[in-house]
Design a protein around this motif. Structure first.
Motif, mmCIF file in Angstrom:
data_model
loop_
_atom_site.group_PDB
_atom_site.id
_atom_site.type_symbol
_atom_site.label_atom_id
_atom_site.label_comp_id
_atom_site.label_asym_id
_atom_site.label_seq_id
_atom_site.Cartn_x
_atom_site.Cartn_y
_atom_site.Cartn_z
ATOM 1 N N SER A 301 95.278 162.152 131.027
ATOM 2 C CA SER A 301 95.014 162.889 129.675
ATOM 3 C C SER A 301 94.090 163.974 129.862
ATOM 4 O O SER A 301 94.289 164.893 129.195
ATOM 5 C CB SER A 301 94.710 161.933 128.405
ATOM 6 O OG SER A 301 93.538 161.190 128.798
ATOM 7 N N GLY A 302 93.024 163.912 130.549
ATOM 8 C CA GLY A 302 92.059 164.923 130.925
ATOM 9 C C GLY A 302 92.644 166.052 131.736
ATOM 10 O O GLY A 302 91.735 166.948 132.063
ATOM 11 N N SER A 303 93.854 165.924 132.055
ATOM 12 C CA SER A 303 94.477 167.112 133.103
ATOM 13 C C SER A 303 95.612 167.673 132.397
ATOM 14 O O SER A 303 96.248 167.299 131.487
ATOM 15 C CB SER A 303 94.811 166.516 134.371
ATOM 16 O OG SER A 303 95.832 165.774 134.158
ATOM 17 N N ASN A 304 96.084 168.724 132.952
ATOM 18 C CA ASN A 304 97.446 169.063 132.633
ATOM 19 C C ASN A 304 98.389 168.874 133.426
ATOM 20 O O ASN A 304 99.764 169.120 133.432
ATOM 21 C CB ASN A 304 97.500 170.636 132.618
ATOM 22 C CG ASN A 304 96.995 171.352 134.187
ATOM 23 O OD1 ASN A 304 96.816 170.566 135.066
ATOM 24 N ND2 ASN A 304 96.825 172.553 134.111
ATOM 25 N N LEU A 305 98.282 167.525 134.158
ATOM 26 C CA LEU A 305 99.581 167.086 134.846
ATOM 27 C C LEU A 305 100.351 166.327 133.989
ATOM 28 O O LEU A 305 100.101 165.683 133.052
ATOM 29 C CB LEU A 305 98.689 165.841 135.851
ATOM 30 C CG LEU A 305 98.155 166.005 137.072
ATOM 31 C CD1 LEU A 305 97.606 164.840 137.631
ATOM 32 C CD2 LEU A 305 99.204 166.643 138.029
ATOM 33 N N ASN A 306 101.633 166.348 134.431
ATOM 34 C CA ASN A 306 102.757 165.657 133.452
ATOM 35 C C ASN A 306 103.528 164.748 134.398
ATOM 36 O O ASN A 306 103.703 165.187 135.784
ATOM 37 C CB ASN A 306 103.479 166.894 132.862
ATOM 38 C CG ASN A 306 102.765 167.196 131.781
ATOM 39 O OD1 ASN A 306 102.376 166.603 130.633
ATOM 40 N ND2 ASN A 306 102.775 168.628 131.813
ATOM 41 N N TYR A 307 104.427 163.914 133.983
ATOM 42 C CA TYR A 307 105.381 163.262 134.629
ATOM 43 C C TYR A 307 106.568 163.055 134.221
ATOM 44 O O TYR A 307 106.423 163.136 132.735
ATOM 45 C CB TYR A 307 104.795 161.994 135.583
ATOM 46 C CG TYR A 307 104.553 161.047 134.552
ATOM 47 C CD1 TYR A 307 103.826 160.729 133.633
ATOM 48 C CD2 TYR A 307 105.700 159.793 134.844
ATOM 49 C CE1 TYR A 307 103.404 159.410 132.783
ATOM 50 C CE2 TYR A 307 105.526 158.455 134.102
ATOM 51 C CZ TYR A 307 104.500 158.522 133.117
ATOM 52 O OH TYR A 307 104.435 157.507 132.070
ATOM 53 N N THR A 308 107.848 162.815 134.594
ATOM 54 C CA THR A 308 108.929 162.264 133.871
ATOM 55 C C THR A 308 109.259 160.997 134.779
ATOM 56 O O THR A 308 108.817 160.670 135.794
ATOM 57 C CB THR A 308 110.009 162.925 133.753
ATOM 58 O OG1 THR A 308 110.594 163.646 135.222
ATOM 59 C CG2 THR A 308 109.661 164.265 133.072
ATOM 60 N N THR A 309 109.872 159.891 134.130
ATOM 61 C CA THR A 309 110.228 158.498 134.220
ATOM 62 C C THR A 309 110.881 158.883 135.603
ATOM 63 O O THR A 309 111.847 159.647 135.923
ATOM 64 C CB THR A 309 110.965 158.053 133.536
ATOM 65 O OG1 THR A 309 110.371 157.922 132.160
ATOM 66 C CG2 THR A 309 111.242 156.411 133.951
ATOM 67 N N GLY A 310 110.608 158.051 136.835
ATOM 68 C CA GLY A 310 110.967 158.395 138.148
ATOM 69 C C GLY A 310 110.502 158.905 138.979
ATOM 70 O O GLY A 310 110.856 159.064 140.250
ATOM 71 N N ASP A 311 109.350 159.790 138.739
ATOM 72 C CA ASP A 311 108.616 160.641 139.474
ATOM 73 C C ASP A 311 107.863 159.869 140.311
ATOM 74 O O ASP A 311 107.492 158.560 140.082
ATOM 75 C CB ASP A 311 107.787 161.538 138.821
ATOM 76 C CG ASP A 311 108.592 162.597 138.406
ATOM 77 O OD1 ASP A 311 109.530 162.931 138.768
ATOM 78 O OD2 ASP A 311 107.908 163.598 137.456
ATOM 79 N N HIS A 312 107.015 160.475 141.467
ATOM 80 C CA HIS A 312 105.949 159.674 142.433
ATOM 81 C C HIS A 312 104.652 160.279 142.036
ATOM 82 O O HIS A 312 104.300 161.307 141.446
ATOM 83 C CB HIS A 312 106.404 160.100 143.711
ATOM 84 C CG HIS A 312 107.631 159.583 144.029
ATOM 85 N ND1 HIS A 312 108.635 160.481 144.884
ATOM 86 C CD2 HIS A 312 108.482 158.445 144.043
ATOM 87 C CE1 HIS A 312 109.766 159.729 145.184
ATOM 88 N NE2 HIS A 312 109.713 158.562 144.499
ATOM 89 N N SER A 527 110.377 163.975 141.274
ATOM 90 C CA SER A 527 111.664 163.332 142.127
ATOM 91 C C SER A 527 112.948 163.530 141.482
ATOM 92 O O SER A 527 113.134 163.898 140.404
ATOM 93 C CB SER A 527 111.543 162.053 142.708
ATOM 94 O OG SER A 527 112.066 161.095 141.533
ATOM 95 N N ASN A 528 114.169 163.295 142.165
ATOM 96 C CA ASN A 528 115.310 163.589 141.633
ATOM 97 C C ASN A 528 115.987 162.182 141.257
ATOM 98 O O ASN A 528 116.953 161.883 140.900
ATOM 99 C CB ASN A 528 116.377 163.980 142.763
ATOM 100 C CG ASN A 528 116.078 165.256 143.266
ATOM 101 O OD1 ASN A 528 115.449 166.078 142.453
ATOM 102 N ND2 ASN A 528 116.274 165.800 144.400
ATOM 103 N N PHE A 529 115.014 161.088 141.284
ATOM 104 C CA PHE A 529 115.591 159.876 141.004
ATOM 105 C C PHE A 529 115.331 159.568 139.466
ATOM 106 O O PHE A 529 114.293 159.342 139.035
ATOM 107 C CB PHE A 529 114.454 158.807 141.866
ATOM 108 C CG PHE A 529 115.081 157.184 141.865
ATOM 109 C CD1 PHE A 529 115.927 157.015 142.795
ATOM 110 C CD2 PHE A 529 114.373 156.381 141.041
ATOM 111 C CE1 PHE A 529 116.293 155.656 142.673
ATOM 112 C CE2 PHE A 529 114.817 154.991 141.308
ATOM 113 C CZ PHE A 529 115.531 154.766 141.795
ATOM 114 N N LYS A 530 116.524 159.724 138.853
ATOM 115 C CA LYS A 530 116.317 159.902 137.426
ATOM 116 C C LYS A 530 117.510 158.832 136.766
ATOM 117 O O LYS A 530 118.443 158.777 137.091
ATOM 118 C CB LYS A 530 116.643 161.416 137.041
ATOM 119 C CG LYS A 530 115.464 162.151 137.290
ATOM 120 C CD LYS A 530 113.946 162.024 136.670
ATOM 121 C CE LYS A 530 113.093 162.823 137.305
ATOM 122 N NZ LYS A 530 111.846 162.168 137.526
ATOM 123 N N LEU A 531 117.033 158.566 135.489
ATOM 124 C CA LEU A 531 117.943 157.820 134.374
ATOM 125 C C LEU A 531 119.147 159.013 134.163
ATOM 126 O O LEU A 531 118.720 160.005 134.158
ATOM 127 C CB LEU A 531 117.147 157.621 133.271
ATOM 128 C CG LEU A 531 116.351 156.105 133.345
ATOM 129 C CD1 LEU A 531 115.412 156.134 132.209
ATOM 130 C CD2 LEU A 531 117.519 154.894 133.287
#
Ligand code: FAD
Length: 688
Positions: A301-312, A527-531
């Motif tokens: 939360s202290g960064s501008n990092l983001n992820y989506t489900t399935g990422d590494h 990653s491309n590993f996605k729902l």
């Protein structure tokens, strides 16, 4: 178009601003270090440099460029080794180049008297490594925009190619195969065979060594080169900085780049610039002694990092204190561990792989992969510097004799310090130039973990599920300890106030105690590993052991969607482990998800060590053949995660058998169906 005065003023202002920005710390900075490396400057503070490879080779007088496409550092290491060998044995003027750093439109203008070597790793499902994406897209395009007028455009290009792949993947070594094909299609002349190293068979290093001898012979013949006696020449000079101590503010003690040193770290956080993230929560998932599995929640939360489900998520480890001490001791550097040094590239295209000035301790702890398997070629390189004649003879034998090397070094899982101690007895290896280690050992690599939380449920908190690597080697006293997972394990123990001393002595408070309060350096890799984007589509997941990590995220996400009233499709998870009472990951959570999904979710378990016969996930898959087939007919997505070598392969062939039986088609046809599912992204793998 003509520029009017205003345009010129605007452009000039922009240009000045850009120059000021790019050269910050060089012209405007007060603490410019005369020995500062390009690495320090390029990290977070990109310098203007040419992307024109021909220009670069002209100005640095090179006739051989070794490009690398590398994800975990091995291809980069092989590239440096080829460059060094080309110079020392054949007098080639070599340089190493990151594919990401150059444009390729003028590849045809490299010139007849030059050669380009490509060392290319294939990543995941036949994909290019991150740094090779642009090159790959360019060269495999139907009509790449070459700037050369020749026809065919690459007719004067001579090239050599080696690929790093894994035969357990379907698209084995597809990078080197496709790139060679593309280069040849445009008229380039390949010299020697395009080599292929196989990580799946565990023969990467030997494949590389076996490939390069005939390649050098062919190259020497083609370019009229004479082989000479190879003498080791250091690439880096070590400069003692006696006026500095480890407490001087400009000395790097493991900070990844200048922003981190100056305490001004900011995004983008990526493979060159980690975010020092707090670990908000950590716990153990196994209930067995001597086997540990961690669940950690990393707060971004202290960064501008983001992820989506399935990422590494990538975790940047540090070496354990035990191993740092072992290395510094055997190389005779223990007393000098805190001495401040700079490294100076002795030839213009070499890049110091870490920021300086720094200390031996920091280099060994944060930047050198000192625990990894030892390379036979490296043993041969440092043989002349052995402490005794006897040790020198032994090193030479190890370097030359593949089987002997395997028996004495590889089979014992020695790291470099252990190997040197084994060969040299009580002697210290003080004569090996430090530069040889910098050149010959890999850079510490971040390790990847499949994120085990859903970004829909916890947008700014990333969960990791990791087994702590500890391998008892027959005949060895000490177990082999994985670098990163034991580092995370120590962090967890500290977080829980465990009073027992850390047996591996990790410096978990980091350089200048900057990681104190339980922090870990990380970045995120998409990653491309996605729902499926439509949650009503059914999904089938196969993930034994820690392979369940991304599926915990998938199920967490679908449970939340169901709870919010969305129509969620059938969700089948095949999970396997040894024993229900020991290593059944997240056993109580699944029940909650079942409740939330009101019967849409089923967990099917395989416990391999409970009955008289071993039961694995693929057996369970077979038992559920009918439903699996029906769901696939409804266009269910099929996912596999975990062990690449055995499980993923087994699952693939089991699925083909299921389809063959259920649809009454020949197995060869069913295999085609699975292949086309893969091509259509209906079958996705996240394996390691
Ligand atoms: P390392 O120090 O890297 O050692 C790993 C192994 O290398 C050892 O077990 C041993 O077999 C070998 N080795 C090390 N040193 C030597 C030596 N001197 N001689 C011979 N062999 C040696 N892991 C998870 O637990 N959970 C996940 O969700 C997960 N997801 C992943 C996703 C991706 C895309 C990838 C690529 C990997 C994933 N991994 C996951 C694996 C993870 O990245 C690490 O490889 C793993 O945790 C071990 O890291 P380590 O630093 O502890 O061990």
């Amino acid at each position: 178009a003509q520029l009017d005065t205003l345009d010129v003023v605007v452009l000039a202002t922009l240009l000045f601003g850009t120059v000021a920005y790019l050269t910050k710390g060089t012209y405007w900075g007060v603490t410019k270090d005369p020995y500062a490396t390009s690495y320090a400057n390029t990290n977070g503070n990109k310098q203007a440099k040419t992307r024109n490879i021909v220009e670069k080779m002209d100005e640095s007088n090179k006739n051989c460029v070794v490009f690398y496409g590398s994800q975990t550092g091995t291809a980069e290491d092989y590239a440096s080794r080829l460059a060094k060998e080309g110079k020392s044995r054949f007098g080639l003027e070599t340089m190493v180049a990151d594919l990401e750093d150059y444009d390729f439109d003028n590849l045809g203008s490299l010139g007849e008297d030059r050669v380009a070597i490509f060392v290319l790793a294939t990543y995941g499902e036949g994909e290019p490594t991150d740094n090779a994406v642009d090159f790959y897209e360019f060269i495999t395009a139907d009509e790449p925009a070459f700037s050369d007028p020749a026809d065919p455009p690459l007719q004067s290009l001579k090239f050599v190619a080696f690929g790093l792949g894994n035969n357990t993947y379907e698209h084995y070594n597809s990078m080197v195969r496709n790139v060679s094909k593309a280069l040849e299609k445009f008229g380039a002349q390949r010299i020697g065979m395009a080599g292929e190293g196989d990580d799946g068979a565990g023969t990467m290093e030997e494949d590389f060594l076996a490939w390069k001898e005939p390649m050098w012979k062919a190259l020497a013949e083609k370019m009229g080169l004479e082989e000479r006696e190879a003498v080791y020449e250091p690439v880096f000079g070590i400069v003692d900085r006696e006026n500095l101590t480890k407490d001087s503010p400009e000395v790097y003690l493991g900070e990844p780049n200048k922003m981190h040193l100056e305490g001004t770290a900011k995004g983008p956080f990526n493979a060159h610039n980690p975010y020092i993230a707090p670990i908000s929560e950590s716990r153990e998932l196994f209930t067995v002694k001597d086997r540990n599995c961690l669940h950690m929640e990393i707060d971004i939360s202290g960064s501008n990092l983001n992820y989506t489900t399935g990422d590494h998520i990538a975790v940047w480890p540090t070496n354990s204190g035990i191993e740092v001490d072992r290395f510094l001791d055997i190389t005779g550097l223990l007393e000098k561990r805190d001495s401040v040094i700079s490294l100076k590239a002795l030839e213009p295209t070499a890049k110091v792989p870490f920021p300086t000035p720094t200390t031996y301790d920091a280099i060994v702890r944060y930047h050198m992969e000192i625990c990894a398997p030892v390379s036979r070629q490296f043993i041969a390189t440092i043989a002349p510097f052995a402490p005794t004649e006897e040790a020198k003879a032994e090193m030479t034998k190890l370097g030359n004799d593949k089987d002997y090397f395997h028996e004495k070094i590889t089979n014992r899982y020695f790291n470099i310090a252990q190997a040197l101690a084994h060969v040299g007895g009580l002697e210290k290896w003080t004569a090996v130039p430090f530069s040889a280690f910098v050149e010959g050992l890999n850079k510490v690599q971040p390790r990847y973990y499949s994120i085990s939380s859903s970004s829909l449920v916890q947008k700014k908190k990333i969960a990791i599920t990791a087994v702590v690597e500890s391998l008892q080697i027959p005949g060895q006293v000490e177990p082999l300890k994985g670098v990163t997972t034991n580092y995370l394990f120590s962090l967890m123990k500290k977080q829980h106030g465990d009073p027992s001393p850390d047996p591996l002595s990790y410096n978990i408070t980091g350089p200048r105690n900057k990681y104190d309060g339980i922090h870990v350096p990380v970045h995120v890799r998409n990653s491309n590993f996605k729902l499926p984007s439509d949650p009503s589509k059914p999904i089938i997941m196969v993930g034994p052991g820690t392979g369940v990590a991304p599926f915990r995220a998938f199920v967490q996400e679908r449970a939340a969607q169901a709870k919010a009233g969305e129509n969620v499709g059938r969700t089948l998870l095949f999970f396997g482990c040894r024993k229900k009472a020991e290593d059944f990951l997240y056993s109580s959570e699944w029940k909650e998800y079942e409740k939330d999904m009101g019967g849409k979710f089923s967990l099917i378990t395989a416990f391999s060590r409970e009955g008289s016969k071993k039961v694995y996930v693929q057996h369970r898959l077979k038992e559920h053949a009918k439903e699996v087939n029906e769901l696939l007919q409804q266009k269910a997505y099929f996912y596999v995660c975990g062990d690449a070598a055995n499980m993923a392969r087994e699952v693939n062939s089991t699925l083909a058998r299921i389809l063959s039986e259920q649809r009454d088609i020949p197995e060869s046809k069913a295999e085609e169906v699975v292949k086309s599912m893969r091509a259509a992204n209906q079958y996705q793998e996240d394996v390691w």
